[in-house]
Design a protein around this motif. Structure first.
Motif, short mmCIF file in Angstrom:
data_model
loop_
_atom_site.label_atom_id
_atom_site.label_comp_id
_atom_site.label_asym_id
_atom_site.label_seq_id
_atom_site.Cartn_x
_atom_site.Cartn_y
_atom_site.Cartn_z
N THR B 56 72.51 -14.82 8.91
CA THR B 56 71.18 -14.29 8.58
C THR B 56 70.87 -13.12 9.50
OG1 THR B 56 68.83 -14.83 8.41
CG2 THR B 56 70.06 -15.90 10.16
N THR B 57 70.07 -12.19 9.03
CA THR B 57 69.73 -11.02 9.86
C THR B 57 68.24 -10.74 9.77
OG1 THR B 57 70.44 -8.76 10.39
CG2 THR B 57 70.13 -9.25 8.07
N VAL B 99 74.68 -11.53 17.17
CA VAL B 99 75.02 -10.16 17.55
C VAL B 99 73.74 -9.34 17.48
CG1 VAL B 99 77.46 -10.24 16.90
CG2 VAL B 99 75.76 -9.53 15.21
N ILE B 100 73.62 -8.40 18.38
CA ILE B 100 72.39 -7.62 18.49
C ILE B 100 72.69 -6.14 18.37
CG2 ILE B 100 72.54 -7.88 21.01
CD1 ILE B 100 69.48 -7.37 21.05
N THR B 149 71.67 -10.43 14.08
CA THR B 149 72.30 -11.27 13.08
C THR B 149 72.74 -12.55 13.77
OG1 THR B 149 73.07 -9.36 11.81
CG2 THR B 149 74.19 -11.45 11.42
#
Lengths: 335, 335
Positions: B56-57, B99-100, B149
């Protein structure tokens, strides 16, 4: 807004609800083969075959990464997909899905978002069949921003890291060296108005003169599926060339505690050796293989791994700026 | 820049290379239990236990989603993590990594990015132990933007979708209803200067008076790990409440082709019923369970699923605006 839509169909992001926009975009995404649940729930559900998957994220921001005067929305979607797919393949994994966080300016036309979605879909179809957009987030921002996260299945292969290069390995490249940078140089020089600001008319004329070099920058089409062949052939290290061949080679060198010696004879056909060595954004695959390996197509040998550190050029240290750092290179005045 | 750093240590994003910034941020991320390879290569490598994972983001954009005058960087990192972790738990999955993609303005202080990283790490430690940041992308932008995400392991459970609610199911909620919206209302009313612009001094005074309601908005701490308990207890549908209880309930109703009838007696303790029903951003979990289920802690019954469509309130259609649409609600003038 000075213009009034001819009908009640929303034309721009500011006129539409999130649901209305999604209704227009979602049909443009293909179904991902590995997705049990795609867009529309809190999260996508991905089927995983092997016991490991890879995840990578990469942004495209108006200003440092693209300018509307140069890019069509389709091209922007294509490039945003490719930069992420390349990172997945560079691990030796097969891309299975993307999620896209998209922040559009309020005046963005909805048709532009549709074309952007088409570009994402087309890039996946070309470079990663079966992979598609499985989810996302949509918002408004003063700065048009795309953040894509891609994931891929290692299919029970070991990941190919930056840290595995060994002395004596062959250095090999799959894809172009310097063509994307050549295209960007042309855009900065000729795709601008007299004040140096990106300009659509000037870009159209440039595209007519140099379609292939401009395309190398705007719609890269690197042979990245070869990343899986490289993993199967025993590649000891791999990455995709995004910031410049020499700079990215220096990252493998550092991670592997070796030196990467590039053979300039391998670039004899390039019009500009320095650009081939230092230009970024080709998203070619840079890998090392045991000397006894048969290189998988289309990898070609471009050097050898030696004891030492850093990047060499025909045996001597490569000096000067190795590549492109978007932080120090970005001129914020060019919008 | 008018200020000169006292030493050669870079103070702001514009003074630092990407590598220098990453050297400061990466040590602040915990190791993710499920990551075989974390930040630093082309992609992270995640170990997957079950045969399915979720992705998901969600973005946080300066302007529509947060204002610096209200948020510390730590709080912003915390909230960005929570909004994504909630989506993972709402599928019945266990978060394993984030993750950014971070686009900072050039004048952002590096200490702010460090604090933001600390907030991400703290939220994961509190709400998803073992989950941490495993990769990212860093860039500059005129608009401060965070796109996270998150992914999670279903651990061989079936995902809990929005589409599974059945007539006769109990509707249940784990977490607050309307407290985050109450905090936001206070910030808009009292965390501003005379011109209505978000103001740090006014916010400090508000925080001193109403610490809990402000925290409900800025550092939500919903009982989202209960999403796994809900999945194990046989929840038939679930989502996290981000846009308003009634609006999100209408999404379950539509996906499941049923009506969700909310029982206002369940909200008797709320100071404002309308805000409880329509306020967003609590990130509570809204789920449906078979009538015979024992609700897992801390879920509480708030209604029943009926034949029909849409959202009811004590049996009658709920009318008016169901929740919050960031598109139509955002006043772009408030920066």
């Amino acid at each position: 807004m000075s213009e009034t839509p001819a009908s009640s169909v929303p034309r721009r992001v500011r006129d539409a609800s999130e649901a209305e926009i999604l209704d227009r975009l979602l049909p443009r995404y293909a179904a991902a083969r590995g997705a049990e649940v795609g867009p529309g729930d809190d999260a996508a559900v991905m089927i995983q075959l092997g016991d490991r998957y890879v995840v990578t994220t990469d942004m495209m921001i108006h200003g440092p990464d693209f300018r509307w005067a140069w890019h069509t929305p389709f091209e922007l979607g294509w490039k945003a997909a490719v930069t992420n797919l390349a990172d997945v393949y560079a691990m030796g994994a097969r891309p299975t899905g993307l999620v896209i966080a998209l922040a559009a300016t309020a005046d963005t036309e909805l048709t532009a978002l549709e074309e952007l979605a088409d570009g994402l879909t087309a890039a996946c179809a070309r470079l990663a069949p079966g992979c598609a957009v499985v989810g996302g987030d949509l918002s408004v921002s003063d700065t048009f921003t795309i953040a894509i996260t891609a994931f891929g299945d290692l299919e029970d292969r070991a990941p190919v890291l930056r840290s595995g290069a060994r002395v004596g390995d062959v250095i090999a490249l799959a894809g172009d060296a310097g063509r994307a940078a050549h295209g960007l140089d042309l855009l900065f020089a000729e795709g601008v108005d007299a004040a140096g600001v990106p300009n659509a008319d000037a870009t159209a004329a440039l595209r007519a003169r140099e379609p292939e070099l401009v395309a190398a920058q705007l719609t890269p089409n690197p042979p990245i599926p070869a990343g899986i062949d490289a993993a199967l052939a025993g590649a000891t290290s791999m990455m995709d060339v995004s910031d410049g061949l020499a700079l990215d080679a220096s990252r493998i060198a550092r991670a592997s505690s070796v030196a990467l010696d590039l053979d300039t004879a391998a670039f004899a056909a390039e019009p500009n050796l320095e650009r081939a060595l230092r230009g970024g954004e080709d998203h070619a695959l840079l890998a090392t293989f045991p000397a006894t390996s048969t290189l998988p197509e289309p990898f070609r040998a471009i050097g050898v791994v030696r004891a030492g550190a850093g990047v060499l050029r025909d045996g001597a240290p490569l000096t000067g700026k190795l590549g492109w750092d978007p932080y120090t290179a970005w001129d914020g005045q060019l919008g």
